[in-house]
Motif scaffolding. Structure first.
Motif, PDB file in Angstrom:
ATOM      1  N   PRO A 279      14.760   6.591  13.702  1.00 29.24           N
ATOM      2  CA  PRO A 279      14.391   7.970  14.581  1.00 29.24           C
ATOM      3  C   PRO A 279      14.694   9.367  14.163  1.00 29.24           C
ATOM      4  N   LEU A 280      14.144  10.391  14.299  1.00 32.18           N
ATOM      5  CA  LEU A 280      14.551  11.749  14.205  1.00 32.18           C
ATOM      6  C   LEU A 280      15.452  12.041  15.162  1.00 32.18           C
ATOM      7  N   SER A 281      16.891  12.345  14.432  1.00 31.02           N
ATOM      8  CA  SER A 281      18.065  13.042  15.247  1.00 31.02           C
ATOM      9  C   SER A 281      18.850  14.240  14.775  1.00 31.02           C
ATOM     10  N   VAL A 282      19.851  14.902  15.427  1.00 33.52           N
ATOM     11  CA  VAL A 282      19.729  15.919  15.119  1.00 33.52           C
ATOM     12  C   VAL A 282      21.635  15.697  15.818  1.00 33.52           C
TER      13      VAL A 282
ATOM     14  N   ALA B  56      21.147  16.267  10.766  1.00 29.69           N
ATOM     15  CA  ALA B  56      19.652  16.108  11.314  1.00 29.69           C
ATOM     16  C   ALA B  56      18.852  15.091   9.997  1.00 29.69           C
TER      17      ALA B  56
ATOM     18  N   GLN C 128      18.380  12.516  20.126  1.00 28.25           N
ATOM     19  CA  GLN C 128      17.147  11.630  19.052  1.00 28.25           C
ATOM     20  C   GLN C 128      15.470  12.105  20.073  1.00 28.25           C
ATOM     21  N   LYS C 129      14.670  11.940  19.373  1.00 24.43           N
ATOM     22  CA  LYS C 129      13.637  12.732  19.341  1.00 24.43           C
ATOM     23  C   LYS C 129      13.107  12.520  20.266  1.00 24.43           C
ATOM     24  N   ASP C 130      13.159  11.088  21.142  1.00 26.48           N
ATOM     25  CA  ASP C 130      12.600  10.421  22.275  1.00 26.48           C
ATOM     26  C   ASP C 130      13.529  10.427  23.738  1.00 26.48           C
ATOM     27  N   SER C 131      14.346  11.550  22.768  1.00 25.05           N
ATOM     28  CA  SER C 131      15.360  12.345  24.389  1.00 25.05           C
ATOM     29  C   SER C 131      16.273  10.945  24.308  1.00 25.05           C
TER      30      SER C 131
ATOM     31  N   ARG D 151      16.997  11.121   9.641  1.00 21.90           N
ATOM     32  CA  ARG D 151      16.879  10.318  10.134  1.00 21.90           C
ATOM     33  C   ARG D 151      18.003   9.439  10.180  1.00 21.90           C
TER      34      ARG D 151
ATOM     35  N   SER E 239      19.893  10.120  23.856  1.00 24.79           N
ATOM     36  CA  SER E 239      21.420  11.416  23.997  1.00 24.79           C
ATOM     37  C   SER E 239      22.903  10.538  23.745  1.00 24.79           C
TER      38      SER E 239
END
Length: 498
Positions: free
Chosen positions: A168-171, A121, A189-192, A123, A194
């Motif tokens: 972007p923030l990701s997991v 998780a 990612q944070k902006d959806s 950047r 995938s």
């Protein structure tokens, strides 16, 4: 002192949570004993880099650089535990700007000896199969002496590094089978946006190995200004893309096949195909590549294929051929010769989207021994370009390049010297034909058996119509302290535009 204060930027402080690991039911006693003696904390690594820009004063003010004196700095810390990887990096682009957003990330590893599971998780950056969905354009770099033939599949979720950009923030999560022959990955990612991927490998016999991968993604596509000017613009929209990859490796023949399908903002979907094969027989090695977009004729000419990063693939077709020959001069000296030829059908990145064909070619000869390698490369780009161009400015520039490199490796010293010259002849069809020349010289040295210190220097200068228009000199020193519980890497660079 002000410069030094930016060199030692505040090191991020990590708060490490307690990691509790349980034994699996089928773990052997020896594995449990080894896990019990493994230390929780392995090592900490601090990296820092400083770059100072100092323009050189010249008597000829008309050709002097317009760059201003400035200082940029980067720093960060990485903590490695038995079952975790935590890191954070900061960048200050200049003295007058604040630090960019922290590039942080962490990974936790579970059941590494049985069925490995990795959670990441922060950047994160992604590559391998996903990078081909983001930008399906084939590689256009000329590499006559390319030796490796491998395929990297999966999402390749990577934690931040000192030189990485803010992502972007990701997991992401990755699960592998016990033998690691099959792996399933998923990320968001944070902006959806995938991604999901499944890939694996199997050995058909001791000499033949096969790999496969299936990757899917959901992207948000955005129109570029060039597409809007060409009348092919569109509103932002979410689209899906998929990629299938199959590869077979053997000592004599290796084959790679890739196929991608992309939803587009237009009526029809887009397909692309890529193939690569390598044949080896005694001292001869032959590599052939092919790329095409079968649906290009059904799409707007300005956008035959749009990747997941909203980048337009301007190459409609490409064929490549790479022959290599190896000659053993003595028991310790070899002569390696190779060529790389490319034919492309592509469109210009202009509002007219002119269709044209062009060629690239490179020839390399290298003499290799245990301690010395000498290499010479001659190449040409945008050769024999044909097409109907609406404007002369759309015609790609032809470039001829000569590059030589000498590398000497000894037990106590490694040195590299490289010279590169590029020549851009005047294009007669352009309104203002200009001759451009670029000269680059670089050298590096790493003394000592462990190469703890590396010093590099480079010089670049550009001339247009025999008048120097730009130049830069760079000196850099890098120091490393590997091993132990505390590791260090520090570099200091001086850039002097002129």
């Amino acid at each position: 002192m002000r410069i030094l204060s930016y060199f030692f930027l505040p090191t991020p402080v990590f708060v490490v949570a307690l990691l509790c690991c349980g034994k699996t039911a089928d773990a052997t006693e020896s594995a449990a004993a080894k896990a019990a003696t493994e230390p929780l904390f392995k090592f900490a690594e601090w990296k820092t880099a400083l770059q100072a820009t100092l323009p050189l004063p010249l008597e000829n003010e008309s050709s002097a650089s317009t760059a201003e004196a400035d200082v940029a700095a980067q720093t960060g810390l990485k903590l490695i535990f038995a079952a975790a990887d935590l890191r954070c990096y900061l960048t200050r682009p200049s003295l007058d700007s604040d630090c960019t957003e922290p590039r942080f990330g962490g990974a936790v590893f579970f059941a590494q000896k049985t069925h490995p599971v990795t959670l990441k998780a922060g950047r994160l950056s992604f590559g391998y199969s996903l990078s081909r969905l983001k930008n399906p354009s084939p590689a256009t770099t000329l590499t006559p002496l390319a030796r490796t033939y491998s395929v990297h599949t999966g999402l390749h979720a990577s934690l931040p590094t000192l030189s990485s950009s803010v992502q972007p923030l990701s997991v992401s999560v990755a699960c592998s089978s016990g033998s690691k022959s099959v792996c399933v990955e998923a990320a968001a990612q944070k902006d959806s946006t995938s991604f999901v991927s499944a890939h694996g490998a199997s050995r058909i016999n001791p000499a033949v190995r096969a790999e496969w991968a299936v990757t899917g993604a959901r992207f948000c596509l955005e129109s570029t200004s060039t597409l809007k000017s060409a009348g092919s613009g569109f509103d932002s929209c979410w689209k899906y893309a998929a990629l299938t990859e199959v590869a077979v490796f053997s000592p004599l023949v290796s084959i790679l096949l890739q196929g991608g399908a992309h939803q587009t903002p237009y009526t029809n979907s887009a397909l692309w195909l890529y193939g690569k094969t390598r044949m080896t027989w005694q001292s001869l090695q032959l590599t052939a590549t092919a790329f095409c977009i079968p649906t290009a004729d059904d799409a707007p000419q300005a956008a035959p294929l749009i990747g997941g990063s909203s980048s337009v693939c301007h190459i409609r077709k490409q064929l490549g051929l790479q022959p290599q020959l190896l000659f053993l001069l003595t028991d310790t000296v070899a002569l390696r010769c190779g060529a790389h030829l490319l034919w492309q059908e592509r469109i210009t990145a202009t509002k007219y989207a002119d269709l044209f064909t062009t060629h690239k070619a490179a020839l390399t000869c290298a003499v290799e021994s245990n301690s010395l390698t000498s290499e010479l490369t001659l190449s040409g780009v945008n050769l024999y370009t044909t097409g109907d161009f609406h404007t002369a400015s759309s015609i790609p520039d032809t470039c001829y390049e000569a590059c030589s490199q000498l590398t000497a490796v000894r037990p106590k010293l490694k040195t590299t010297v490289k010279l590169d010259a590029k020549h851009y002849p005047a294009q007669a069809l352009k309104s203002t034909p200009t001759v451009k020349d670029v000269l680059t010289a670089a050298c590096s040295a790493s003394p000592g058996a462990r190469r703890l210190l590396t010093a590099t220097a480079s010089l670049t200068a550009t001339w247009k119509d025999k008048v120097r228009t730009a130049g830069s000199a760079t000196c850099k020193v890098t120091v490393r302290k590997p091993g132990g519980t505390f590791r260090l890497q520090a570099s200091c660079a001086l850039v002097m535009p002129f």
